[in-house]
Design an enzyme around this catalytic site. Structure first.
Site, PDB file in Angstrom:
ATOM      1  N   LYS A 187      42.263  47.163  81.214  1.00  0.00           N
ATOM      2  CA  LYS A 187      41.078  46.428  80.772  1.00  0.00           C
ATOM      3  C   LYS A 187      40.079  47.406  80.176  1.00  0.00           C
ATOM      4  O   LYS A 187      39.374  48.131  80.876  1.00  0.00           O
ATOM      5  CB  LYS A 187      40.405  45.662  81.921  1.00  0.00           C
ATOM      6  CG  LYS A 187      39.442  44.589  81.368  1.00  0.00           C
ATOM      7  CD  LYS A 187      38.249  44.333  82.254  1.00  0.00           C
ATOM      8  CE  LYS A 187      37.098  45.262  82.031  1.00  0.00           C
ATOM      9  NZ  LYS A 187      36.381  45.080  80.735  1.00  0.00           N
ATOM     10  N   GLY A 240      33.494  54.578  85.335  1.00  0.00           N
ATOM     11  CA  GLY A 240      32.308  53.793  85.028  1.00  0.00           C
ATOM     12  C   GLY A 240      31.189  54.122  85.990  1.00  0.00           C
ATOM     13  O   GLY A 240      31.142  55.222  86.568  1.00  0.00           O
ATOM     14  N   SER A 241      30.308  53.186  86.186  1.00  0.00           N
ATOM     15  CA  SER A 241      29.134  53.428  87.011  1.00  0.00           C
ATOM     16  C   SER A 241      29.479  53.448  88.495  1.00  0.00           C
ATOM     17  O   SER A 241      30.461  52.833  88.943  1.00  0.00           O
ATOM     18  CB  SER A 241      28.078  52.346  86.760  1.00  0.00           C
ATOM     19  OG  SER A 241      28.477  51.118  87.327  1.00  0.00           O
ATOM     20  N   THR A 242      28.659  54.154  89.273  1.00  0.00           N
ATOM     21  CA  THR A 242      28.856  54.217  90.717  1.00  0.00           C
ATOM     22  C   THR A 242      28.711  52.836  91.350  1.00  0.00           C
ATOM     23  O   THR A 242      29.464  52.472  92.267  1.00  0.00           O
ATOM     24  CB  THR A 242      27.844  55.201  91.336  1.00  0.00           C
ATOM     25  OG1 THR A 242      28.091  56.508  90.788  1.00  0.00           O
ATOM     26  CG2 THR A 242      27.976  55.260  92.841  1.00  0.00           C
ATOM     27  N   GLU A 243      27.774  52.050  90.866  1.00  0.00           N
ATOM     28  CA  GLU A 243      27.570  50.703  91.404  1.00  0.00           C
ATOM     29  C   GLU A 243      28.826  49.845  91.244  1.00  0.00           C
ATOM     30  O   GLU A 243      29.266  49.177  92.185  1.00  0.00           O
ATOM     31  CB  GLU A 243      26.382  50.039  90.702  1.00  0.00           C
ATOM     32  CG  GLU A 243      26.088  48.624  91.185  1.00  0.00           C
ATOM     33  CD  GLU A 243      24.954  47.969  90.409  1.00  0.00           C
ATOM     34  OE1 GLU A 243      24.700  46.770  90.647  1.00  0.00           O
ATOM     35  OE2 GLU A 243      24.328  48.638  89.561  1.00  0.00           O
ATOM     36  N   GLY A 245      31.835  50.992  90.792  1.00  0.00           N
ATOM     37  CA  GLY A 245      32.872  51.618  91.603  1.00  0.00           C
ATOM     38  C   GLY A 245      32.861  51.117  93.034  1.00  0.00           C
ATOM     39  O   GLY A 245      33.916  50.883  93.637  1.00  0.00           O
ATOM     40  N   GLU A 262      36.250  57.687  88.827  1.00  0.00           N
ATOM     41  CA  GLU A 262      35.439  58.701  88.146  1.00  0.00           C
ATOM     42  C   GLU A 262      34.148  58.010  87.777  1.00  0.00           C
ATOM     43  O   GLU A 262      34.118  57.164  86.887  1.00  0.00           O
ATOM     44  CB  GLU A 262      36.174  59.252  86.924  1.00  0.00           C
ATOM     45  CG  GLU A 262      35.540  60.521  86.382  1.00  0.00           C
ATOM     46  CD  GLU A 262      34.679  60.282  85.166  1.00  0.00           C
ATOM     47  OE1 GLU A 262      33.429  60.226  85.356  1.00  0.00           O
ATOM     48  OE2 GLU A 262      35.211  60.142  84.068  1.00  0.00           O
ATOM     49  N   CYS A 296      29.231  60.922  81.489  1.00  0.00           N
ATOM     50  CA  CYS A 296      28.962  61.115  82.919  1.00  0.00           C
ATOM     51  C   CYS A 296      28.714  62.575  83.262  1.00  0.00           C
ATOM     52  O   CYS A 296      28.091  62.887  84.272  1.00  0.00           O
ATOM     53  CB  CYS A 296      30.127  60.587  83.747  1.00  0.00           C
ATOM     54  SG  CYS A 296      30.389  58.814  83.631  1.00  0.00           S
ATOM     55  N   GLU A 394      20.881  58.232  86.690  1.00  0.00           N
ATOM     56  CA  GLU A 394      21.657  58.432  85.467  1.00  0.00           C
ATOM     57  C   GLU A 394      21.102  57.542  84.349  1.00  0.00           C
ATOM     58  O   GLU A 394      21.061  56.330  84.468  1.00  0.00           O
ATOM     59  CB  GLU A 394      23.137  58.116  85.710  1.00  0.00           C
ATOM     60  CG  GLU A 394      24.013  58.444  84.525  1.00  0.00           C
ATOM     61  CD  GLU A 394      25.490  58.238  84.816  1.00  0.00           C
ATOM     62  OE1 GLU A 394      26.305  59.069  84.373  1.00  0.00           O
ATOM     63  OE2 GLU A 394      25.834  57.247  85.479  1.00  0.00           O
TER      64      GLU A 394
END
Length: 496
Positions: A187, A240-243, A245, A262, A296, A394
């Site tokens: 995706k 992608g973003s930590t949120e 993730g 990552e 990132c 970020e």
């Protein structure tokens, strides 16, 4: 402004509504995604938007392909296909460059000569690994027993990739996953699906069996969420973003699938007074403004020793004011393109405003350019403190925060005082300090007197809330493999 003409293959690709790629077929969907060129704000293509039912179809096709020719193919033959795919990408680097320049906005020449070329290198590197994945025989202590291991693919892998490097991030995940023998449901980011769809067509054309690579563009909350939670998926690889993730990890618990992440970063970049200041200033500048800050690993927190701060700051401002910013498909080779979207541009500008409100001093840029497209002038904020949002969160845009420090122990503590741990770096001519700092900085990658270097052979990944697992290198094969231990009881008569 003179623009590069579309290649015929690119024009044809944009003019057709692009379906999902499932089991070697182009599958339509009731909903479509408008693909926007961030350089012009114009719609350039329509792409089918996958829902949960389409993800079901893609997972079923990938599962079926595991028991077909792909599942019995030798590592050597998988490697041959990966090498052919690398050749095909390189031969069509102009097409990949145009597709990424159009839906991402980055300069065409960089998309072609960096993203596409390095994607081909990744497939070549992992083509070599495909025939070298092997188990061991283990001299166990139990008499009359023989033990060996075999290394097998995980199974069906769901790969979710970001928009900042559309082709390259796919290659980072896809190459080792295929080398290890897995099948894929990919995706891509909804903002930049074009090159992933084209890559799936290319893979089919050069001989990959149907169902091995399925591509399901769609919204993260729909297609991405369905893929992360799907009980037919054995492994998720996400960038992608930590949120996001965190949400993927929560969704993965239904069948305890393997997950590698990552995630975000807020990298510290440190210039010591003994560094080569011209090289350090230039390197620190591109550590953030390379790819327009949309990385990132961007060196977003620049710590400069107080004794050299004014000299370094002057060099940074001079470089920012000299940058050429413009459309990705312009014939002129611009240094930077636009921000990916209106919401992301608004987010970047809001951080600049917040930084100023908290006491930072804007010394370059910080405004939207007066032209069509989501262009933000390269921005430098001086006088930043550790407590400010621009130093903690970020931004993912062309905003460099400059901070001062006095000594090594102080800056080490401040550099590590973050929830992120993807990358960090320093500039110094003191070899002892270089190794001492590298050992103590809490990040998965440390750059010394350089920034941004990666290689298909070198592992890459984060610590803390920047994720876990390592992409690239031998570690990436382990990421997409699982080990089986086999015990054999030996009769004494069998030894005669």
């Amino acid at each position: 402004m003179s623009m590069i003409e579309f290649l015929p293959e690119v024009a044809d690709f944009l003019n057709a509504v692009q379906g999902l790629r499932i089991d070697g077929q182009r599958v339509a969907a009731p909903e479509t995604i408008a693909v926007i060129n961030p350089s012009t704000e114009a719609e350039i293509a329509r792409v089918a938007s996958a829902d949960a039912a389409h993800v079901d179809m893609a997972v079923a096709a990938a599962r079926q392909a595991l028991s077909g020719p792909w599942g019995t193919m030798s590592g050597h033959d998988r490697g041959v296909l990966l090498w052919r795919l690398a050749d095909a990408i390189e031969a069509r680097k102009d097409i990949f460059g145009q597709l990424d320049a159009l839906d991402n906005g980055k300069p065409f020449y960089k998309a072609r000569d960096v993203d596409a070329v390095y994607s081909a290198r990744h497939f070549r590197y992992f083509a070599g690994w495909a025939s070298k994945i092997e188990g061991r025989t283990i001299p166990v202590s139990e008499p009359g027993r023989f033990n060996y291991t075999s290394v097998e693919p995980v199974g069906v892998c769901g790969l979710i990739t970001p928009w900042n490097y559309p082709t390259l991030m796919v290659a980072w995940k896809l190459a080792p996953a295929l080398a290890a023998g897995n099948t894929i449901v990919l995706k891509p980011a909804e903002q930049t699906p074009l090159s992933a769809l084209y890559l799936a067509d290319l893979a089919l054309e050069i001989g990959f069996p149907p169902g091995v690579l399925n591509v399901v563009p769609g919204l993260g909350g729909t297609a991405g969420a369905a893929l992360a939670a799907h009980k037919g998926v054995d492994k998720i690889g996400f960038t992608g973003s930590t949120e996001t993730g965190r949400r993927i990890v929560a969704a993965s618990t239904g069948n305890l699938k393997k997950v590698s992440l990552e995630l975000g970063g807020k990298a510290a970049n440190i210039i010591f007074p003994d560094a080569d200041l011209a090289s350090a200033t230039d390197g620190a500048f591109w550590a953030l403004f390379g790819n327009n800050g949309q990385s990132c690993t961007a060196g977003a927190r620049l710590f400069v020793h107080a004794s050299i701060r004014e000299q370094v700051l002057a060099g940074l401002i001079q470089r920012a004011n000299a940058l050429s910013v413009g459309p990705g498909m312009a014939r002129a080779a611009h240094d930077l393109g636009p921000i990916i979207s209106q919401p992301q541009m608004d987010k970047v500008l809001s951080y600049v405003a917040q930084g100023e409100a908290e006491g930072a001093r804007r010394v370059a840029g910080g405004h939207r350019l007066d032209q069509p497209g989501y262009f933000v002038a390269p921005t430098i904020l001086d006088g930043v403190s550790d407590a400010m949002a621009v130093a903690r969160e970020e931004i993912f845009g062309p905003v460099l925060a400059v901070l001062s420090f006095e000594d090594e122990s102080e800056v080490l503590a401040r550099a590590n005082a973050t929830e992120f741990g993807l990358a960090a770096g320093l500039w110094t001519n003191d070899l002892s300090r270089a190794h001492r700092m590298a050992a103590r900085l809490q990040a998965g990658t440390i750059w010394i007197n350089t920034w941004g270097d990666t290689d298909a052979a070198s592992p890459f990944g984060g610590m803390k809330q920047s994720g876990y697992g390592r992409e690239m290198g031998q570690e990436a094969i382990a990421l997409y493999s699982q080990t089986k231990s086999v015990w054999l009881g030996i009769k004494e008569s069998d030894l005669i």
